[in-house]
Design a protein around this motif. Structure first.
Motif, PDB file in Angstrom:
ATOM      1  N   THR A 188      -1.923  -7.805  -0.310  1.00 35.91           N
ATOM      2  CA  THR A 188      -2.056  -6.666   0.580  1.00 35.91           C
ATOM      3  C   THR A 188      -3.026  -5.669  -0.012  1.00 35.91           C
ATOM      4  O   THR A 188      -2.927  -5.329  -1.179  1.00 35.91           O
ATOM      5  N   LYS A 189      -3.972  -5.173   0.793  1.00 40.88           N
ATOM      6  CA  LYS A 189      -4.879  -4.144   0.309  1.00 40.88           C
ATOM      7  C   LYS A 189      -4.121  -2.829   0.185  1.00 40.88           C
ATOM      8  O   LYS A 189      -3.357  -2.449   1.048  1.00 40.88           O
ATOM      9  N   GLN A 190      -4.394  -2.149  -0.934  1.00 45.89           N
ATOM     10  CA  GLN A 190      -3.753  -0.870  -1.149  1.00 45.89           C
ATOM     11  C   GLN A 190      -4.785   0.225  -0.979  1.00 45.89           C
ATOM     12  O   GLN A 190      -5.740   0.328  -1.743  1.00 45.89           O
ATOM     13  N   ALA A 191      -4.615   1.058   0.034  1.00 44.55           N
ATOM     14  CA  ALA A 191      -5.588   2.113   0.272  1.00 44.55           C
ATOM     15  C   ALA A 191      -5.401   3.216  -0.739  1.00 44.55           C
ATOM     16  O   ALA A 191      -4.303   3.525  -1.168  1.00 44.55           O
ATOM     17  N   GLY A 192      -6.483   3.829  -1.137  1.00 43.34           N
ATOM     18  CA  GLY A 192      -6.420   4.939  -2.064  1.00 43.34           C
ATOM     19  C   GLY A 192      -6.440   6.243  -1.297  1.00 43.34           C
ATOM     20  O   GLY A 192      -6.435   6.273  -0.077  1.00 43.34           O
ATOM     21  N   GLY A 193      -6.553   7.358  -2.011  1.00 39.67           N
ATOM     22  CA  GLY A 193      -6.491   8.637  -1.360  1.00 39.67           C
ATOM     23  C   GLY A 193      -7.850   9.129  -0.898  1.00 39.67           C
ATOM     24  O   GLY A 193      -7.934  10.166  -0.276  1.00 39.67           O
ATOM     25  N   ASN A 194      -8.940   8.431  -1.188  1.00 37.82           N
ATOM     26  CA  ASN A 194     -10.242   8.986  -0.905  1.00 37.82           C
ATOM     27  C   ASN A 194     -11.235   7.905  -0.563  1.00 37.82           C
ATOM     28  O   ASN A 194     -11.464   7.005  -1.345  1.00 37.82           O
ATOM     29  N   ASN A 195     -11.851   7.994   0.620  1.00 36.45           N
ATOM     30  CA  ASN A 195     -12.936   7.096   1.014  1.00 36.45           C
ATOM     31  C   ASN A 195     -12.619   5.628   0.787  1.00 36.45           C
ATOM     32  O   ASN A 195     -13.405   4.887   0.184  1.00 36.45           O
ATOM     33  N   GLY A 196     -11.466   5.186   1.199  1.00 33.16           N
ATOM     34  CA  GLY A 196     -11.166   3.755   1.157  1.00 33.16           C
ATOM     35  C   GLY A 196     -10.944   3.204  -0.223  1.00 33.16           C
ATOM     36  O   GLY A 196     -11.276   2.060  -0.490  1.00 33.16           O
ATOM     37  N   ASN A 197     -10.438   4.012  -1.138  1.00 32.32           N
ATOM     38  CA  ASN A 197     -10.141   3.519  -2.478  1.00 32.32           C
ATOM     39  C   ASN A 197      -9.167   2.351  -2.366  1.00 32.32           C
ATOM     40  O   ASN A 197      -8.057   2.512  -1.906  1.00 32.32           O
ATOM     41  N   ALA A 223       0.843  -1.197   0.000  1.00 33.10           N
ATOM     42  CA  ALA A 223       0.000   0.000   0.000  1.00 33.10           C
ATOM     43  C   ALA A 223       0.876   1.244   0.000  1.00 33.10           C
ATOM     44  O   ALA A 223       1.888   1.309   0.691  1.00 33.10           O
ATOM     45  N   VAL A 224       0.492   2.239  -0.772  1.00 32.69           N
ATOM     46  CA  VAL A 224       1.256   3.478  -0.872  1.00 32.69           C
ATOM     47  C   VAL A 224       0.644   4.573   0.002  1.00 32.69           C
ATOM     48  O   VAL A 224       1.360   5.299   0.704  1.00 32.69           O
ATOM     49  N   ALA A 225      -0.668   4.692  -0.019  1.00 36.13           N
ATOM     50  CA  ALA A 225      -1.341   5.795   0.679  1.00 36.13           C
ATOM     51  C   ALA A 225      -0.970   5.893   2.165  1.00 36.13           C
ATOM     52  O   ALA A 225      -0.729   7.003   2.664  1.00 36.13           O
ATOM     53  N   PRO A 226      -0.904   4.763   2.911  1.00 35.18           N
ATOM     54  CA  PRO A 226      -0.577   4.895   4.338  1.00 35.18           C
ATOM     55  C   PRO A 226       0.813   5.463   4.611  1.00 35.18           C
ATOM     56  O   PRO A 226       1.086   5.916   5.723  1.00 35.18           O
ATOM     57  N   SER A 227       1.695   5.422   3.619  1.00 34.10           N
ATOM     58  CA  SER A 227       3.059   5.920   3.818  1.00 34.10           C
ATOM     59  C   SER A 227       3.212   7.379   3.404  1.00 34.10           C
ATOM     60  O   SER A 227       4.312   7.934   3.510  1.00 34.10           O
ATOM     61  N   LEU A 228       2.145   7.994   2.924  1.00 35.72           N
ATOM     62  CA  LEU A 228       2.235   9.382   2.482  1.00 35.72           C
ATOM     63  C   LEU A 228       2.091  10.337   3.669  1.00 35.72           C
ATOM     64  O   LEU A 228       1.362  10.062   4.621  1.00 35.72           O
ATOM     65  N   PRO A 229       2.749  11.498   3.605  1.00 37.27           N
ATOM     66  CA  PRO A 229       2.548  12.524   4.633  1.00 37.27           C
ATOM     67  C   PRO A 229       1.226  13.250   4.369  1.00 37.27           C
ATOM     68  O   PRO A 229       0.464  12.867   3.483  1.00 37.27           O
ATOM     69  N   ALA A 230       0.966  14.287   5.130  1.00 33.67           N
ATOM     70  CA  ALA A 230      -0.221  15.109   4.878  1.00 33.67           C
ATOM     71  C   ALA A 230      -0.134  15.659   3.456  1.00 33.67           C
ATOM     72  O   ALA A 230       0.921  16.164   3.031  1.00 33.67           O
ATOM     73  N   ILE A 231      -1.223  15.542   2.713  1.00 32.66           N
ATOM     74  CA  ILE A 231      -1.216  15.940   1.303  1.00 32.66           C
ATOM     75  C   ILE A 231      -1.754  17.359   1.167  1.00 32.66           C
ATOM     76  O   ILE A 231      -2.896  17.636   1.569  1.00 32.66           O
ATOM     77  N   PRO A 232      -0.975  18.269   0.614  1.00 33.30           N
ATOM     78  CA  PRO A 232      -1.465  19.641   0.419  1.00 33.30           C
ATOM     79  C   PRO A 232      -2.705  19.656  -0.465  1.00 33.30           C
ATOM     80  O   PRO A 232      -2.836  18.823  -1.379  1.00 33.30           O
ATOM     81  N   ALA A 233      -3.596  20.579  -0.224  1.00 29.13           N
ATOM     82  CA  ALA A 233      -4.834  20.661  -1.005  1.00 29.13           C
ATOM     83  C   ALA A 233      -4.538  20.818  -2.491  1.00 29.13           C
ATOM     84  O   ALA A 233      -5.243  20.259  -3.344  1.00 29.13           O
ATOM     85  N   SER A 234      -3.479  21.553  -2.807  1.00 29.65           N
ATOM     86  CA  SER A 234      -3.149  21.792  -4.213  1.00 29.65           C
ATOM     87  C   SER A 234      -2.677  20.527  -4.920  1.00 29.65           C
ATOM     88  O   SER A 234      -2.691  20.452  -6.151  1.00 29.65           O
ATOM     89  N   ALA A 235      -2.249  19.522  -4.154  1.00 28.16           N
ATOM     90  CA  ALA A 235      -1.727  18.290  -4.747  1.00 28.16           C
ATOM     91  C   ALA A 235      -2.699  17.127  -4.667  1.00 28.16           C
ATOM     92  O   ALA A 235      -2.463  16.073  -5.255  1.00 28.16           O
ATOM     93  N   LYS A 236      -3.814  17.322  -3.943  1.00 28.02           N
ATOM     94  CA  LYS A 236      -4.691  16.200  -3.638  1.00 28.02           C
ATOM     95  C   LYS A 236      -5.248  15.529  -4.894  1.00 28.02           C
ATOM     96  O   LYS A 236      -5.274  14.303  -5.005  1.00 28.02           O
ATOM     97  N   ALA A 237      -5.715  16.328  -5.854  1.00 25.69           N
ATOM     98  CA  ALA A 237      -6.309  15.749  -7.065  1.00 25.69           C
ATOM     99  C   ALA A 237      -5.297  14.892  -7.823  1.00 25.69           C
ATOM    100  O   ALA A 237      -5.606  13.780  -8.251  1.00 25.69           O
ATOM    101  N   GLU A 238      -4.069  15.421  -7.949  1.00 29.14           N
ATOM    102  CA  GLU A 238      -3.042  14.664  -8.682  1.00 29.14           C
ATOM    103  C   GLU A 238      -2.635  13.405  -7.920  1.00 29.14           C
ATOM    104  O   GLU A 238      -2.425  12.342  -8.512  1.00 29.14           O
ATOM    105  N   VAL A 239      -2.517  13.517  -6.606  1.00 29.57           N
ATOM    106  CA  VAL A 239      -2.168  12.348  -5.803  1.00 29.57           C
ATOM    107  C   VAL A 239      -3.255  11.280  -5.898  1.00 29.57           C
ATOM    108  O   VAL A 239      -2.979  10.098  -6.100  1.00 29.57           O
ATOM    109  N   ASP A 240      -4.524  11.706  -5.761  1.00 31.72           N
ATOM    110  CA  ASP A 240      -5.629  10.746  -5.849  1.00 31.72           C
ATOM    111  C   ASP A 240      -5.660  10.064  -7.220  1.00 31.72           C
ATOM    112  O   ASP A 240      -5.916   8.863  -7.329  1.00 31.72           O
ATOM    113  N   ARG A 241      -5.392  10.853  -8.259  1.00 26.19           N
ATOM    114  CA  ARG A 241      -5.407  10.300  -9.615  1.00 26.19           C
ATOM    115  C   ARG A 241      -4.326   9.223  -9.775  1.00 26.19           C
ATOM    116  O   ARG A 241      -4.562   8.172 -10.379  1.00 26.19           O
ATOM    117  N   ASN A 242      -3.156   9.465  -9.216  1.00 30.41           N
ATOM    118  CA  ASN A 242      -2.072   8.485  -9.346  1.00 30.41           C
ATOM    119  C   ASN A 242      -2.263   7.283  -8.413  1.00 30.41           C
ATOM    120  O   ASN A 242      -1.853   6.166  -8.749  1.00 30.41           O
TER     121      ASN A 242
END
Length: 286
Positions: A165-174, A60-79
């Motif tokens: 391993t389940k990979q969590a996404g950036g939004n609502n349990g993706n 899983a990648v999402a649990p290892s990410l730091p706080a995501i800036p609002a300006s980057a959230k869309a791009e992070v979620d997309r990836n």
């Protein structure tokens, strides 16, 4: 003359009988040979169909990410969503190529290239965060995936291993590869699909768009109900990734189209919401 006829007839019967015996023996030998070939062919076919494609399991990648800036959230979620797509594509290719290649085919042709794709995608995530915050380091270590039971040896059966391993996404349990773990063998239980809620992530909906948005939100519920019904109707069918490839994957495509219509409807008279595509992937529960 009349005494000679019986002897002639006896010789004639003996010759005809011998010829018939030879012909019958030939037929038996030929039949045995064909039966042997058929048996060999059936055995070879059975050996080929015993192979299981297996699945890939990725960290899983999402649990290892730091706080995501609002300006980057869309791009992070997309990836993050793209990481899920890459896993699904790799699992589909495992199904499509089962039995092909040598002992390291799956590792070299599928799992290795998947790592390279994940490296590029994870680097884009880190870069997006790093534009307005500290760039996260060491995320490349999450790129390699492992090949679970099935085609670990290029199509031969392998010993079972741990569930993916389940990979969590950036939004609502993706979720990432959890659906494949839930569908191992697609045997007795039909299971259900679990999809992120879309409505809570929407901005204020203009009055002019409300009817269309409500209609598409209802359609999202219908799509989930249809997928769950198909899981019940097809239980026991296909290979180990049948439900993921034939039901959960197409459901994601339907949800992407429906969610895009929602965003477009809002965007006609207000700011178009971004990053809603990350809510499209669903997971398969057991």
């Amino acid at each position: 003359m009349s005494r000679a006829l019986p002897k002639y007839n006896k010789r004639r019967v003996a010759i005809i009988g011998g010829a018939a015996a030879v012909a019958l023996s030939g037929a038996v030998i030929a039949g045995s040979a064909l039966a042997g070939e058929t048996s060999k062919s059936n055995n070879a076919q059975a050996a080929r169909t015993k192979a299981s494609p297996g699945t890939v399991s990725c960290p899983a990648v999402a649990p290892s990410l730091p706080a995501i800036p609002a300006s980057a959230k869309a791009e992070v979620d997309r990836n993050l969503a793209l990481l899920n797509t890459q896993i699904a594509e790799a699992n589909k290719r495992l199904v499509d190529t089962v039995g092909q290649g040598g002992p390291n085919f799956a590792q070299n042709a599928i799992v290795g290239p998947l790592k390279d794709k994940r490296v590029a995608t994870i680097n884009r995530i880190a870069t997006a965060i790093g534009r307005t915050a500290a760039k996260p380091q060491g995320l490349d270590s999450l790129a390699p995936c492992t090949l679970n039971a099935g085609a670990a040896a290029g199509g031969g059966a392998a010993a079972p291993s741990a569930a993916p391993t389940k990979q969590a996404g950036g939004n609502n349990g993706n979720a990432g590869n959890g659906g494949n773990a839930g569908n191992t063998g697609n045997t007795n239980a039909a299971g259900t699909v679990s999809c992120p809620a879309v409505a809570p992530s929407l901005p204020a909906i203009p009055a002019s768009a409300k009817a269309e948005v409500d209609r598409n939100l209802a359609l999202l519920n219908t799509q989930i109900a249809e997928a769950n019904k198909r899981l019940v109707d097809t239980v026991g069918q296909g290979g180990p990734n049948f439900a993921q490839n034939a039901i959960v994957g197409p459901l994601k495509d339907k949800r992407v189209a429906t969610i895009n219509r929602i965003a477009t409807a809002i965007g006609r008279t207000a700011a178009k919401p971004q990053g809603l595509d990350s809510l499209a992937p669903c997971t398969l529960n057991k």
